[in-house]
Design a protein around this motif. Sequence first.
Motif, PDB file in Angstrom:
ATOM      1  N   THR A 119       1.185   5.035  -3.420  1.00 22.14           N
ATOM      2  CA  THR A 119       1.603   6.015  -4.418  1.00 22.14           C
ATOM      3  C   THR A 119       1.682   7.385  -3.765  1.00 22.14           C
ATOM      4  OG1 THR A 119       0.590   4.751  -6.212  1.00 22.14           O
ATOM      5  CG2 THR A 119       1.056   7.063  -6.637  1.00 22.14           C
ATOM      6  N   THR A 120       2.832   8.046  -3.933  1.00 25.29           N
ATOM      7  CA  THR A 120       3.033   9.369  -3.344  1.00 25.29           C
ATOM      8  C   THR A 120       2.989  10.477  -4.402  1.00 25.29           C
ATOM      9  OG1 THR A 120       5.446   9.134  -3.557  1.00 25.29           O
ATOM     10  CG2 THR A 120       4.436   8.426  -1.472  1.00 25.29           C
ATOM     11  N   GLY A 121       2.754  10.105  -5.642  1.00 24.12           N
ATOM     12  CA  GLY A 121       2.764  11.041  -6.770  1.00 24.12           C
ATOM     13  C   GLY A 121       3.432  10.345  -7.926  1.00 24.12           C
ATOM     14  N   LYS A 122       4.666  10.734  -8.256  1.00 28.44           N
ATOM     15  CA  LYS A 122       5.384  10.063  -9.333  1.00 28.44           C
ATOM     16  C   LYS A 122       6.084   8.792  -8.869  1.00 28.44           C
ATOM     17  CE  LYS A 122       9.338  13.238  -8.844  1.00 28.44           C
ATOM     18  NZ  LYS A 122      10.170  14.251  -9.543  1.00 28.44           N
ATOM     19  N   TYR A 123       6.104   8.557  -7.550  1.00 32.83           N
ATOM     20  CA  TYR A 123       6.757   7.361  -7.014  1.00 32.83           C
ATOM     21  C   TYR A 123       5.726   6.405  -6.414  1.00 32.83           C
ATOM     22  CZ  TYR A 123      10.941  10.218  -7.512  1.00 32.83           C
ATOM     23  OH  TYR A 123      11.939  11.015  -8.019  1.00 32.83           O
ATOM     24  N   SER A 124       5.991   5.126  -6.586  1.00 30.68           N
ATOM     25  CA  SER A 124       5.120   4.083  -6.044  1.00 30.68           C
ATOM     26  C   SER A 124       5.958   3.123  -5.211  1.00 30.68           C
ATOM     27  CB  SER A 124       4.425   3.308  -7.174  1.00 30.68           C
ATOM     28  OG  SER A 124       3.568   4.154  -7.911  1.00 30.68           O
ATOM     29  N   TYR A 125       5.388   2.701  -4.089  1.00 35.25           N
ATOM     30  CA  TYR A 125       6.096   1.847  -3.137  1.00 35.25           C
ATOM     31  C   TYR A 125       5.339   0.540  -2.939  1.00 35.25           C
ATOM     32  CZ  TYR A 125       8.917   5.888  -2.040  1.00 35.25           C
ATOM     33  OH  TYR A 125       9.776   6.948  -2.137  1.00 35.25           O
ATOM     34  N   ARG A 126       6.002  -0.548  -3.260  1.00 37.14           N
ATOM     35  CA  ARG A 126       5.460  -1.874  -2.973  1.00 37.14           C
ATOM     36  C   ARG A 126       5.808  -2.256  -1.549  1.00 37.14           C
ATOM     37  NH1 ARG A 126       7.574  -5.976  -7.405  1.00 37.14           N
ATOM     38  NH2 ARG A 126       6.533  -7.390  -5.970  1.00 37.14           N
ATOM     39  N   PHE A 127       4.871  -2.868  -0.866  1.00 39.21           N
ATOM     40  CA  PHE A 127       5.114  -3.319   0.502  1.00 39.21           C
ATOM     41  C   PHE A 127       5.379  -4.821   0.490  1.00 39.21           C
ATOM     42  CE2 PHE A 127       3.681  -5.184   4.489  1.00 39.21           C
ATOM     43  CZ  PHE A 127       4.517  -4.501   5.369  1.00 39.21           C
ATOM     44  N   ILE A 128       6.448  -5.230   1.164  1.00 42.21           N
ATOM     45  CA  ILE A 128       6.800  -6.654   1.254  1.00 42.21           C
ATOM     46  C   ILE A 128       6.873  -7.038   2.727  1.00 42.21           C
ATOM     47  CG2 ILE A 128       8.457  -8.451   0.675  1.00 42.21           C
ATOM     48  CD1 ILE A 128       8.668  -5.197  -1.197  1.00 42.21           C
ATOM     49  N   PRO A 129       5.965  -7.873   3.217  1.00 44.50           N
ATOM     50  CA  PRO A 129       6.039  -8.313   4.612  1.00 44.50           C
ATOM     51  C   PRO A 129       7.292  -9.159   4.835  1.00 44.50           C
ATOM     52  CG  PRO A 129       3.908  -8.864   3.614  1.00 44.50           C
ATOM     53  CD  PRO A 129       4.827  -8.467   2.504  1.00 44.50           C
TER      54      PRO A 129
END
Length: 247
Positions: A119-129
Amino acid sequence: MTNINEIAPDLYRISVYVPDFDMQFNHFLILDEEPLLYHTGMRSMFPLLKEALAKVVAPEKLRWIGFSHFEVDECGSLNDWLQIAPHAQGVCSEVGAIVNMSDFAIRPAKGLTRADVLTTGKYSYRFIPTPHLPHGWDAGVMFEEKNKVLLCSDLFHQNGNVTAITDKDIMERVRTSLRAGQQSPLSDYMPYTHKTAGMLKELAALQPTTLATMHGSSYNGNGAQALLDLNLVMKEELGEERLVLES
């Protein structure tokens, strides 16, 4: 030649075109409470990228520096960024953090697993291997959930000095670039294995609407269909069907 374009809300594409390679090298800056730079660029490009990034945000404010896998254009200048951004931390796959960054990076990198969300603030990043897609055991991609942006590294590679983003079909350019790569000293640089289709289908299930590509135009539209189309093109150009045609 350096160009800066906002290709999605708060997502800036910083592109450097290298005529000798006839290739764009694209770096993505996400403006948020904790700014994220995805792709560091090569060390030789660092002064140019630093100057370009400073037009959007002060480089010392970077908090996260992400990349897919261990390769010079993905993370070659990581330490240069870490030196000027005192609170920044590299972020990559758990495998990459252990086997590469534990020695390469001047500060420990944050290693992500399939269960992790950054989470960078209002944005969230899912990681996919995505091991060995596009390259390397340590490879992975990040998916921003709000605007449905897939930071897809070398997937959808296109040669040429092309437009920053398009809603037109890019698959023929992708096919041409894959085919050209097969004729170069870097032939077979991107494998097609028995696991490739499954990984691309998993990415398609995310229903991305923007594909942020490392080389070539980013794509806005039906990203799910584009990923399924990419599977077919990769299979035909890199997989068993290519070998049948050549035999």
